[in-house]
Scaffold this active site. Structure first.
Site, PDB file in Angstrom:
ATOM      1  N   ALA A  29       0.892  -1.206   0.055  1.00 54.69           N
ATOM      2  CA  ALA A  29      -0.020   0.048  -0.068  1.00 54.69           C
ATOM      3  C   ALA A  29       1.089   1.114  -0.168  1.00 54.69           C
ATOM      4  O   ALA A  29       1.969   1.108   0.677  1.00 54.69           O
ATOM      5  CB  ALA A  29      -0.791   0.106   1.238  1.00 54.69           C
ATOM      6  N   GLY A  58       0.636  -4.882   1.163  1.00 51.86           N
ATOM      7  CA  GLY A  58      -0.486  -4.865   0.027  1.00 51.86           C
ATOM      8  C   GLY A  58      -0.333  -5.522  -1.166  1.00 51.86           C
ATOM      9  O   GLY A  58      -1.285  -6.183  -1.633  1.00 51.86           O
ATOM     10  N   GLU A 111      -1.055  -9.074  -0.378  1.00 46.84           N
ATOM     11  CA  GLU A 111      -2.278  -9.436  -0.224  1.00 46.84           C
ATOM     12  C   GLU A 111      -3.257  -9.302  -1.485  1.00 46.84           C
ATOM     13  O   GLU A 111      -3.952  -9.826  -1.636  1.00 46.84           O
ATOM     14  CB  GLU A 111      -2.783  -8.378   0.778  1.00 46.84           C
ATOM     15  CG  GLU A 111      -1.979  -8.443   2.020  1.00 46.84           C
ATOM     16  CD  GLU A 111      -2.307  -7.264   3.030  1.00 46.84           C
ATOM     17  OE1 GLU A 111      -1.683  -6.355   3.079  1.00 46.84           O
ATOM     18  OE2 GLU A 111      -3.058  -7.446   4.098  1.00 46.84           O
ATOM     19  N   GLU A 125       4.189  -4.995   7.140  1.00 47.84           N
ATOM     20  CA  GLU A 125       3.457  -3.729   7.904  1.00 47.84           C
ATOM     21  C   GLU A 125       4.017  -3.520   9.385  1.00 47.84           C
ATOM     22  O   GLU A 125       4.040  -2.455   9.949  1.00 47.84           O
ATOM     23  CB  GLU A 125       1.978  -4.214   7.872  1.00 47.84           C
ATOM     24  CG  GLU A 125       1.328  -4.095   6.448  1.00 47.84           C
ATOM     25  CD  GLU A 125       1.252  -5.517   5.852  1.00 47.84           C
ATOM     26  OE1 GLU A 125       2.167  -6.280   5.960  1.00 47.84           O
ATOM     27  OE2 GLU A 125       0.425  -5.376   4.810  1.00 47.84           O
TER      28      GLU A 125
HETATM   29  C1  LIG Z   1      -1.785  -2.786   3.369  1.00 48.95           C
HETATM   30  C2  LIG Z   1      -1.225  -2.406   4.154  1.00 48.95           C
HETATM   31  C3  LIG Z   1      -2.035  -2.356   5.362  1.00 48.95           C
HETATM   32  C4  LIG Z   1       0.042  -2.063   4.604  1.00 48.95           C
HETATM   33  C5  LIG Z   1       1.259  -2.036   3.376  1.00 48.95           C
HETATM   34  O1  LIG Z   1       1.064  -2.674   2.685  1.00 48.95           O
HETATM   35  S1  LIG Z   1       2.488  -1.127   4.028  1.00 48.95           S
HETATM   36  C6  LIG Z   1       3.736  -1.128   2.775  1.00 48.95           C
HETATM   37  C7  LIG Z   1       4.240  -2.327   2.992  1.00 48.95           C
HETATM   38  N1  LIG Z   1       5.651  -2.324   2.107  1.00 48.95           N
HETATM   39  C8  LIG Z   1       6.608  -1.844   2.474  1.00 48.95           C
HETATM   40  O2  LIG Z   1       6.994  -1.620   3.674  1.00 48.95           O
HETATM   41  C9  LIG Z   1       8.005  -2.031   1.345  1.00 48.95           C
HETATM   42  C10 LIG Z   1       8.209  -0.589   1.232  1.00 48.95           C
HETATM   43  N2  LIG Z   1       9.301  -0.430   0.190  1.00 48.95           N
HETATM   44  C11 LIG Z   1      10.600  -0.796   0.556  1.00 48.95           C
HETATM   45  O3  LIG Z   1      11.095  -1.538   1.510  1.00 48.95           O
HETATM   46  C12 LIG Z   1      11.593  -0.747  -0.727  1.00 48.95           C
HETATM   47  O4  LIG Z   1      11.118   0.313  -1.574  1.00 48.95           O
HETATM   48  C13 LIG Z   1      11.970  -2.280  -1.528  1.00 48.95           C
HETATM   49  C14 LIG Z   1      12.898  -2.967  -0.493  1.00 48.95           C
HETATM   50  C15 LIG Z   1      10.567  -2.721  -1.952  1.00 48.95           C
HETATM   51  C16 LIG Z   1      12.789  -1.856  -2.768  1.00 48.95           C
HETATM   52  O5  LIG Z   1      13.911  -1.004  -2.410  1.00 48.95           O
HETATM   53  P1  LIG Z   1      14.637   0.033  -3.578  1.00 48.95           P
HETATM   54  O6  LIG Z   1      15.885   0.321  -2.615  1.00 48.95           O
HETATM   55  O7  LIG Z   1      15.131  -1.315  -4.558  1.00 48.95           O
HETATM   56  O8  LIG Z   1      13.945   0.948  -4.152  1.00 48.95           O
HETATM   57  P2  LIG Z   1      13.369   2.307  -3.442  1.00 48.95           P
HETATM   58  O9  LIG Z   1      14.250   3.513  -3.565  1.00 48.95           O
HETATM   59  O10 LIG Z   1      12.855   1.954  -1.725  1.00 48.95           O
HETATM   60  O11 LIG Z   1      11.851   2.509  -3.800  1.00 48.95           O
HETATM   61  C17 LIG Z   1      11.918   3.191  -5.260  1.00 48.95           C
HETATM   62  C18 LIG Z   1      10.687   4.208  -5.195  1.00 48.95           C
HETATM   63  O12 LIG Z   1       9.440   3.529  -4.906  1.00 48.95           O
HETATM   64  C19 LIG Z   1       9.086   4.045  -3.596  1.00 48.95           C
HETATM   65  N3  LIG Z   1       8.042   3.144  -2.972  1.00 48.95           N
HETATM   66  C20 LIG Z   1       8.536   1.572  -2.546  1.00 48.95           C
HETATM   67  N4  LIG Z   1       7.511   1.107  -1.771  1.00 48.95           N
HETATM   68  C21 LIG Z   1       6.584   2.260  -1.662  1.00 48.95           C
HETATM   69  C22 LIG Z   1       5.519   2.121  -0.904  1.00 48.95           C
HETATM   70  N5  LIG Z   1       4.850   0.653  -0.468  1.00 48.95           N
HETATM   71  N6  LIG Z   1       4.688   3.146  -0.844  1.00 48.95           N
HETATM   72  C23 LIG Z   1       4.905   4.311  -1.416  1.00 48.95           C
HETATM   73  N7  LIG Z   1       6.204   4.166  -2.091  1.00 48.95           N
HETATM   74  C24 LIG Z   1       6.901   3.318  -2.267  1.00 48.95           C
HETATM   75  C25 LIG Z   1      10.214   4.409  -2.819  1.00 48.95           C
HETATM   76  O13 LIG Z   1       9.585   5.616  -1.982  1.00 48.95           O
HETATM   77  C26 LIG Z   1      11.035   5.195  -3.882  1.00 48.95           C
HETATM   78  O14 LIG Z   1      10.224   6.537  -4.603  1.00 48.95           O
HETATM   79  P3  LIG Z   1      11.140   7.871  -3.998  1.00 48.95           P
HETATM   80  O15 LIG Z   1      12.437   7.539  -4.575  1.00 48.95           O
HETATM   81  O16 LIG Z   1      10.359   8.923  -4.889  1.00 48.95           O
HETATM   82  O17 LIG Z   1      10.917   8.014  -2.720  1.00 48.95           O
END
Ligand SMILES: CC(C)=CC(=O)SCCNC(=O)CCNC(=O)[C@H](O)C(C)(C)COP(=O)(O)OP(=O)(O)OC[C@H]1O[C@@H](n2cnc3c(N)ncnc32)[C@H](O)[C@@H]1OP(=O)(O)O
Length: 258
Positions: free
Chosen positions: A66, A109, A112, A132
């Site tokens: 998400a 998400g 999910e 999460e």
């Molecule tokens: C459903 C419910 C209740 C909750 C959820 O789903 S909470 C979210 C769960 N997911 C996470 O915690 C994963 C978050 N992301 C990461 O940990 C990393 O992005 C990664 C391990 C998947 C990949 O790492 P990598 O270094 O290859 O890439 P990043 O530079 O971190 O990401 C690229 C770009 O994408 C944006 N990003 C990634 N995931 C999310 C996200 N879940 N929501 C919003 N944005 C996301 C990340 O910020 C980056 O963009 P910016 O450079 O513009 O910040």
């Protein structure tokens, strides 16, 4: 089909293909994705020329969860009164089968969403997880329920409580993933599986999906009764006559979805 901001949709024969398309955010699932995906699935569900759907992401991410940036400022009253994330139920409510083609990250998400589909075909690069807890919340799109049903309590607890990721091989061993393929085969494998499903009589396919899904919800006795009644009802279809006649006459069936 409408133009979408966060998805690409196309048809491949009698298969609907939906590709999540927010590459800069690793396909993070925001409210626009939720609304557009529901709309696209509804359109394919009601299109008589479509028999099954494939849902795919990019090579790097099916979906990284998400959208944390959208969620960050949500407060309790907004979340509760607005039934935050409740709209995702539309995916599981789709009656036609959905095959998830998962490459790269399927986290939170994203995992999910893959589990809302009917089965998952994963690339060798796929990584699944429910991180999460690392953000101070818990799964909110079905992770605690569908993951526990798919992989059992022990592994679901491990993933939900530690937030660790599992690779495709572990996910397949655990029963989350139906098949693993090389990355370059992923989309074709999913499209071929969906085309095969779409080639079978529509009523039987929908009933098969409904019967298997009910296994998670009802007692064994109720599930067996439902299965038998659905099975019996298919003897009212022309496609049952055609399928069985074709077998006896040693020819290919020609189904009409009637
Ligand atoms: C459903 C419910 C209740 C909750 C959820 O789903 S909470 C979210 C769960 N997911 C996470 O915690 C994963 C978050 N992301 C990461 O940990 C990393 O992005 C990664 C391990 C998947 C990949 O790492 P990598 O270094 O290859 O890439 P990043 O530079 O971190 O990401 C690229 C770009 O994408 C944006 N990003 C990634 N995931 C999310 C996200 N879940 N929501 C919003 N944005 C996301 C990340 O910020 C980056 O963009 P910016 O450079 O513009 O910040």
């Amino acid at each position: 089909m409408a133009d979408f901001e966060t998805l690409l949709t196309e048809t491949r024969g009698n298969v609907g293909l939906i590709t999540l398309n927010r590459p800069k955010a690793l396909n993070a699932l925001n409210s626009t994705v939720m609304r557009e995906l529901s709309e696209a699935l509804k359109a394919f569900d009601s299109d008589p020329s479509i028999g099954a759907v494939v849902l795919a992401g990019s090579e790097k991410a099916f979906a990284a969860g998400a959208d944390i940036k959208e969620m960050q400022a949500v407060d309790f009253v907004d979340a509760f009164v607005g039934d935050f994330l409740g709209g995702w139920e539309a995916v599981a409510a789709t009656r036609k089968p959905i095959v998830a083609a998962v490459s790269g990250y399927a986290l939170g998400g994203g995992c999910e969403l893959a589990m809302m589909c009917d089965f998952i075909i994963a690339s060798e690069t796929a990584k699944f997880g429910q991180p999460e807890i690392t953000l101070g919340v818990i799964p909110g799109m079905g992770g605690s329920q569908r993951l526990a049903r798919a992989v059992g309590k022990a592994k679901a607890m491990d993933l939900v409580l530690t937030g660790r990721m599992m690779d495709a091989a572990e996910a397949e061993r655990a029963g989350l993933v139906a098949r693993i393929v090389a990355p370059e085969r992923l989309l074709d494998e999913a499209l071929e599986a969906a085309a095969k499903i779409a080639s079978f009589p529509r009523a039987a396919v929908l009933m098969a999906k409904e019967a298997v899904n009910r296994a998670d919800e009802v007692t064994l006795a109720e599930g067996l009764r439902l299965e038998r009644r659905l099975f019996q009802s298919l003897f009212a279809t022309q496609d049952q006559k055609e399928g069985m006649s074709a077998f006896v006459e040693k020819r290919k069936p020609s189904f009409t979805n009637r």
